[in-house]
Design a protein around this motif. Structure first.
Motif, PDB file in Angstrom:
ATOM      1  N   GLN A 128      58.949  41.504  20.544  1.00 50.41           N
ATOM      2  CA  GLN A 128      58.480  40.722  21.692  1.00 50.41           C
ATOM      3  C   GLN A 128      57.070  41.140  22.093  1.00 50.41           C
ATOM      4  O   GLN A 128      56.234  40.297  22.415  1.00 50.41           O
ATOM      5  N   SER A 132      53.823  38.763  22.013  1.00 55.76           N
ATOM      6  CA  SER A 132      53.043  38.558  23.229  1.00 55.76           C
ATOM      7  C   SER A 132      51.566  38.892  22.999  1.00 55.76           C
ATOM      8  O   SER A 132      50.685  38.161  23.450  1.00 55.76           O
ATOM      9  N   GLN A 136      48.400  36.343  23.214  1.00 56.08           N
ATOM     10  CA  GLN A 136      47.262  36.639  24.089  1.00 56.08           C
ATOM     11  C   GLN A 136      45.955  36.583  23.305  1.00 56.08           C
ATOM     12  O   GLN A 136      44.963  36.031  23.796  1.00 56.08           O
TER      13      GLN A 136
END
Length: 198
Positions: A128, A132, A136
């Motif tokens: 995860q 992420s 980003q």
């Protein structure tokens, strides 16, 4: 002296001999039973270890040793019912040992399962976080920046080594003055003496 041998006298001797033999046999049989007391302590320990193994989920992690312990305990109970206390004690000890083994293996299996669960959860968190960070970075690349582009400043050349070794001419650079000058030496001129006001 003359002995008269009568048949009734011989019967009484045979009867006495039979009674004494039966009495001796009963005493020996009772002493044999009394020499081995019931193994209540061993049976209780085996039963407690069986319950501890069941509580540790041995039926999930080590059903073979748990089944072996239960079989030995049932055999020990049957021997107790037959008053064969030596066999019952031996079987109870075997049941206790098998139950202890099943409990230890169950605790080890539960610990391994917990470690695997934690490892899987940690891997999921890592995935995860990586996802992420990738999202980003993608957003940062797709968004136009509101900041002006950075201007590159030219590098300043270093002074030649010969210039670094020369002494500083008088009146240039830093000069140090003693904090308490001698009374016959005049104080240095400050910026206020030159007409500046602070």
């Amino acid at each position: 002296m003359v002995h008269i041998f009568s048949p009734s006298n011989a019967r009484s001797r045979v009867a006495r001999l039979a009674v004494s033999t039966l009495t001796l046999a009963m005493v020996l049989a009772l002493s044999g039973c009394a020499s081995t007391p019931p193994p209540d302590g061993s049976m209780n320990q085996a039963q407690m270890q069986l319950q501890a193994a069941r509580d540790a989920d041995a039926q999930v992690y080590d059903p073979i040793d748990l089944g072996n312990a239960q079989d030995k305990f049932m055999q020990a109970q049957n021997a107790m019912a037959k008053r064969d206390y030596d066999v019952a004690a031996q079987l109870a000890d075997e049941a206790r040992a098998s139950a202890e083994l099943a409990r230890a293996k169950a605790r080890l299996g539960a610990a391994r399962a917990q470690i695997q669960s934690k490892t899987a959860a940690n891997q999921q968190l890592r995935d995860q976080i990586e996802q992420s960070l990738a999202e980003q970075q993608q957003q940062d690349q797709n968004q136009p920046s509101n900041l002006p582009p950075q201007e590159q400043t030219p590098d300043m050349p270093a002074p030649p080594s010969s210039a670094l070794g020369e002494p500083i001419p008088q009146g240039q650079g830093f000069q140090t003055y003693p904090q308490n000058p001698p009374p016959n030496q005049p104080a240095p001129a400050s910026s206020t003496d030159q007409g500046g006001h602070l």
